[in-house]
Design a protein around this motif. Structure first.
Motif, PDB file in Angstrom:
ATOM      1  N   ILE A  31      42.197 110.525  -8.033  1.00 23.36           N
ATOM      2  CA  ILE A  31      43.257 109.782  -8.672  1.00 23.36           C
ATOM      3  C   ILE A  31      44.382 110.582  -8.596  1.00 23.36           C
ATOM      4  O   ILE A  31      44.360 111.906  -9.422  1.00 23.36           O
ATOM      5  N   GLU A  64      48.864 111.551  -7.066  1.00 21.44           N
ATOM      6  CA  GLU A  64      50.003 111.217  -6.372  1.00 21.44           C
ATOM      7  C   GLU A  64      49.878 111.255  -4.889  1.00 21.44           C
ATOM      8  O   GLU A  64      49.350 112.128  -4.345  1.00 21.44           O
ATOM      9  N   LEU A  85      47.310 102.660 -14.658  1.00 20.01           N
ATOM     10  CA  LEU A  85      47.629 104.096 -13.987  1.00 20.01           C
ATOM     11  C   LEU A  85      48.975 104.481 -14.465  1.00 20.01           C
ATOM     12  O   LEU A  85      49.862 103.839 -14.952  1.00 20.01           O
ATOM     13  N   GLN A 131      50.295 107.954 -10.306  1.00 15.20           N
ATOM     14  CA  GLN A 131      48.901 107.928  -9.830  1.00 15.20           C
ATOM     15  C   GLN A 131      48.533 106.785  -8.939  1.00 15.20           C
ATOM     16  O   GLN A 131      48.879 105.658  -9.002  1.00 15.20           O
TER      17      GLN A 131
END
Length: 134
Positions: free
Chosen positions: A48, A50, A107, A111
């Motif tokens: 998880i 960016e 999220l 994320q």
């Protein structure tokens, strides 16, 4: 519990593939519950993170620093350094569980759910989504 398997093409090199859209489609129309994402492979994981701002490449760079693709590994079949691919799931787990609220994955703003695959020997991966209503 409802479950579905998707196939993700990863190509012949290390990659971080964003699968958030497929996961969101899977839980769309559901209520509250948990989404479990599982990669049934010994050489891939779920992160998880960016994406799109360089973090996906940074993750691969960090993994290369910690798990170099060289001949130090006892597990030696496949491409050079393939033993590190078998150690990867100890650093990037092959699963993640996420809350789903009113049919949407909860999220954070930046994320994404990503398949992490350092094994260039297998250009296609499966990912299992499971939804447990709550």
């Amino acid at each position: 519990m409802r479950t579905e398997v998707i196939t993700v093409k990863t190509g012949g090199r290390a990659t971080v593939r964003d699968i958030t859209g497929q996961a969101a489609d899977f839980v769309s129309g559901e209520g509250d519950g948990l989404l479990h994402v599982f990669v049934p492979h010994a050489t891939a994981g779920v992160a998880i993170i960016e994406t799109g701002a360089g973090s996906d490449d940074d993750l691969l760079t960090a993994l290369d620093a910690v798990l170099p693709a060289d001949d130090r590994w006892r597990h030696r079949h496949g491409a050079r350094g393939h033993g590190r691919d078998h150690v990867l799931p100890a650093f990037v787990a092959p699963y993640a569980s996420l809350p789903v609220i009113d049919g949407r994955i909860a999220l954070g703003t930046w994320q994404s759910i990503c398949l992490v695959d350092t094994n260039g020997d297998n250009p296609s991966r499966q990912v299992r989504f499971s939804f447990l209503p709550g």
